[in-house]
Design an enzyme around this catalytic site. Structure first.
Site, PDB file in Angstrom:
ATOM      1  N   LYS A 150      -4.426  -6.922   3.418  1.00 34.46           N
ATOM      2  CA  LYS A 150      -4.503  -5.836   2.497  1.00 34.46           C
ATOM      3  C   LYS A 150      -5.802  -5.317   1.939  1.00 34.46           C
ATOM      4  O   LYS A 150      -6.271  -4.197   2.049  1.00 34.46           O
ATOM      5  CB  LYS A 150      -3.427  -5.822   1.255  1.00 34.46           C
ATOM      6  N   SER A 185       0.871  -1.309   0.171  1.00 31.89           N
ATOM      7  CA  SER A 185       0.279  -0.051   0.056  1.00 31.89           C
ATOM      8  C   SER A 185       0.880   1.353   0.032  1.00 31.89           C
ATOM      9  O   SER A 185       1.853   1.230   0.550  1.00 31.89           O
ATOM     10  CB  SER A 185      -0.965   0.051   1.265  1.00 31.89           C
ATOM     11  N   HIS A 215      -7.434  -3.557   4.578  1.00 31.59           N
ATOM     12  CA  HIS A 215      -7.051  -2.040   4.722  1.00 31.59           C
ATOM     13  C   HIS A 215      -7.740  -1.244   3.589  1.00 31.59           C
ATOM     14  O   HIS A 215      -8.170  -0.201   4.076  1.00 31.59           O
ATOM     15  CB  HIS A 215      -5.401  -2.119   4.339  1.00 31.59           C
ATOM     16  N   ASN A 216      -8.030  -1.748   2.581  1.00 32.95           N
ATOM     17  CA  ASN A 216      -8.682  -1.278   1.475  1.00 32.95           C
ATOM     18  C   ASN A 216     -10.268  -0.791   1.951  1.00 32.95           C
ATOM     19  O   ASN A 216     -10.688  -0.079   1.641  1.00 32.95           O
ATOM     20  CB  ASN A 216      -8.597  -1.673   0.033  1.00 32.95           C
ATOM     21  N   GLU A 266     -10.138   1.997   4.084  1.00 35.31           N
ATOM     22  CA  GLU A 266      -9.792   3.046   3.101  1.00 35.31           C
ATOM     23  C   GLU A 266     -10.825   3.755   2.419  1.00 35.31           C
ATOM     24  O   GLU A 266     -11.303   4.818   2.621  1.00 35.31           O
ATOM     25  CB  GLU A 266      -8.700   2.487   1.955  1.00 35.31           C
TER      26      GLU A 266
HETATM   27  C1  6PG Z   1      -3.210   1.427  -1.427  1.00 33.36           C
HETATM   28  C2  6PG Z   1      -4.372   1.699  -2.127  1.00 33.36           C
HETATM   29  C3  6PG Z   1      -4.171   0.907  -3.598  1.00 33.36           C
HETATM   30  C4  6PG Z   1      -5.403   1.551  -4.815  1.00 33.36           C
HETATM   31  C5  6PG Z   1      -6.748   0.968  -4.502  1.00 33.36           C
HETATM   32  C6  6PG Z   1      -7.800   2.065  -5.149  1.00 33.36           C
HETATM   33  O1  6PG Z   1      -3.323   0.904  -0.717  1.00 33.36           O
HETATM   34  O2  6PG Z   1      -2.143   1.902  -2.016  1.00 33.36           O
HETATM   35  O3  6PG Z   1      -5.504   1.005  -1.764  1.00 33.36           O
HETATM   36  O4  6PG Z   1      -4.290  -0.469  -3.427  1.00 33.36           O
HETATM   37  O5  6PG Z   1      -5.292   2.982  -4.614  1.00 33.36           O
HETATM   38  O6  6PG Z   1      -6.979  -0.137  -5.026  1.00 33.36           O
HETATM   39  O7  6PG Z   1      -8.821   1.423  -5.038  1.00 33.36           O
HETATM   40  P1  6PG Z   1     -10.074   1.904  -5.957  1.00 33.36           P
HETATM   41  O8  6PG Z   1      -9.662   2.310  -7.130  1.00 33.36           O
HETATM   42  O9  6PG Z   1     -11.121   0.766  -5.675  1.00 33.36           O
HETATM   43  O10 6PG Z   1     -10.543   3.120  -5.052  1.00 33.36           O
END
Ligand code: 6PG
Length: 481
Positions: free
Chosen positions: A184, A130, A187-188, A191
């Protein structure tokens, strides 16, 4: 080609190139690079002579360039492309070598791949990475799964390129096979929730107080000096401050209001449904993106009535502070739900995931990096078997302090007709979890009525079914055991 490289990267789009450059910049590393179309490899090598890359034209050359045990990180778009690269690497690698997938793979794919690759004697490690392009170049947060044996080799390499938070590298071995990609994924999911909550806070402040995006940028910049301090709050201030060069308008007003998604948030929710874990804040964040991206439905519904009265808050400063507290409380819920899913996933898939360590490696490099993560590490250090993160003393106190403001914000949003799905669902979750008694008792009654699904009683052991038909005054309870 002599075996001079200690690490290799396959896939040289931006993330792969940046990770390769990061690796090359660390003492003692020589990096072999390979890309399906060789142009990209040549371009990278020419652009960065300082990196001392060893360019390979074929998979065989790539394998020859690597010293045994070979270690290669795949940085290609998750999906079929990953399988194709693995198939090629397996042909040219040997038992004991390590293949790392640094893409955003679905953890069940990683489990499948790990099992298949293991049969060849080669290690397969799914590693969540990430931090976006900048993180890849300067120091991401890395969440590797895979065997303990492969971690011995990978540890010094990954520690050298990871972000550093409070003197500690933001990488740790998460658990076997798909554990890294699972974490991960969570995490997303967090996010997504964090981003949606921030977006709702912005919307409420803008529509409630009439502040401009630039003024709200100041609010976020100020919030970033307190308990909400985080990368996402910081970049939100920058996004809101941005003026569109073509129109002179705030850029946020020029961007089409339809949020994209690559799927990792949806995976978090799909898996939570399978595990039976209510990640409602994360789910609402995913659905809010889906709703935004339905222009035809939104146009069709645009003339549905909203509240009769127009809305403006009396005391802008007090409202902004209420929103800050609502944001903090909702954020605690999102993390608590995310960690619940980690606990449930670890139990389901047989991983020993150290929650405090996960929070630690999210303190730097990754998108959800935040001051707040130290409190999560502390909470799990104090009590590794916490029933829920939100009942840990620090979070309990924070919620107790914020809950009145949180309620005022959700009420105001509902009155004003401003959608706040993540704020309000987080509050509903909080109230649901702390409820003395839930109407789930009635749902059990309904289930027993139409399907004889049985229920438990508060006053006796056993499983019961009521004979609902016939003379209701003589309803009979039967212990089916
Ligand atoms: C990270 C982000 C990365 C990416 C996402 C965006 O941890 O660096 O999460 O993995 O920016 O996949 O996800 P979306 O396009 O679904 O918003």
């Amino acid at each position: 080609m002599s075996a001079e490289a200690n690490i290799g990267v396959v896939g040289l789009a931006v993330m792969g190139s940046n990770l390769a450059r990061n690796l090359a910049s660390r003492e003692g590393n020589t990096v072999a690079v390979f890309n399906r179309s060789h142009d990209k490899t040549e371009h990278l090598v020419a652009e960065h002579p300082e990196a001392g890359f060893v360019a390979a034209k074929t998979y065989a050359e790539f394998a020859d360039a690597l010293a045994a045990p070979r270690t290669a990180i795949i940085m290609v778009k998750a999906g079929a492309g990953t399988d194709a690269v693995i198939d090629e690497l397996v042909k040219v690698f040997e038992p004991g070598d390590i293949i790392v997938d640094g893409g955003n793979a679905l953890f069940t794919d990683t489990m499948r791949r790990e099992k298949a690759v293991r049969e060849t004697g080669i290690h397969f490690v799914g590693a969540g990475i990430s931090g976006g392009e900048e993180g890849a170049l300067h120091g991401p947060s890395i969440m590797p799964g895979g065997s303990a044996e492969s971690w011995v080799t990978l540890k010094p390499i990954l520690e050298s390129i990871a972000a550093v938070a409070e003197g500690e590298p933001c990488v740790t071995h998460i658990g076997t096979d798909g554990a890294g990609h699972f974490v991960k994924m969570i995490h997303n999911g967090i996010e997504y929730a964090d981003m949606q909550l921030i977006a709702e806070a912005y919307d409420l402040i803008r529509r409630g107080t009439g502040k401009s995006p630039a003024e709200i940028a100041d609010v976020f910049a100020h919030w970033n000096t307190g308990e909400l301090e985080s990368y996402l709050i910081e970049i939100t201030a920058e996004v809101l401050r941005q003026v569109d060069a073509a129109t002179g308008e705030p850029l946020v007003d020029v961007i089409v209001d339809q949020a994209g998604a690559k799927g990792t948030g949806a995976w978090t929710v799909q898996n939570a449904l399978d595990l039976g874990i209510p990640v409602s804040g994360i789910a609402e964040a995913v659905f809010a993106r889906s709703l935004s991206s339905k222009p035809a439905q939104r146009a069709a519904a645009a003339d549905l009535p909203g509240p009769a009265e127009t809305w403006a808050v009396d005391d802008a400063d007090a409202f902004v502070e209420d929103v800050r507290q609502a944001l903090f409380a909702s954020k605690i819920v999102a993390y608590s739900q995310g960690f619940d899913e980690i606990v449930a996933g670890a139990a389901e898939y047989g991983w020993d995931i150290r929650k405090g360590e996960v929070a630690k490696i999210w303190r730097g490099g990754c998108i959800i990096r935040a001051q707040f993560l130290n409190r999560i590490t502390e909470a799990y250090a104090e009590n590794p078997g916490l029933d829920a993160l939100l009942v840990a003393p620090y979070f309990r106190d924070a919620l107790a302090g914020a809950q009145e403001a949180w309620r005022r914000v959700v009420v105001a949003a509902a009155r004003a007709g401003i959608p706040s799905p993540a704020f309000s669902s987080s509050l509903a979750y909080y109230d649901g979890l702390r409820a003395d008694r839930l109407p789930a008792a009635l749902v059990q009654g309904q289930r027993d009525f139409f399907g004889a699904h049985t229920y438990k009683r508060i006053d006796k052991e056993g499983t019961f079914h009521t004979l609902w038909s016939g003379d209701r005054s003589e309803v009979e309870a039967v212990d089916t055991h």
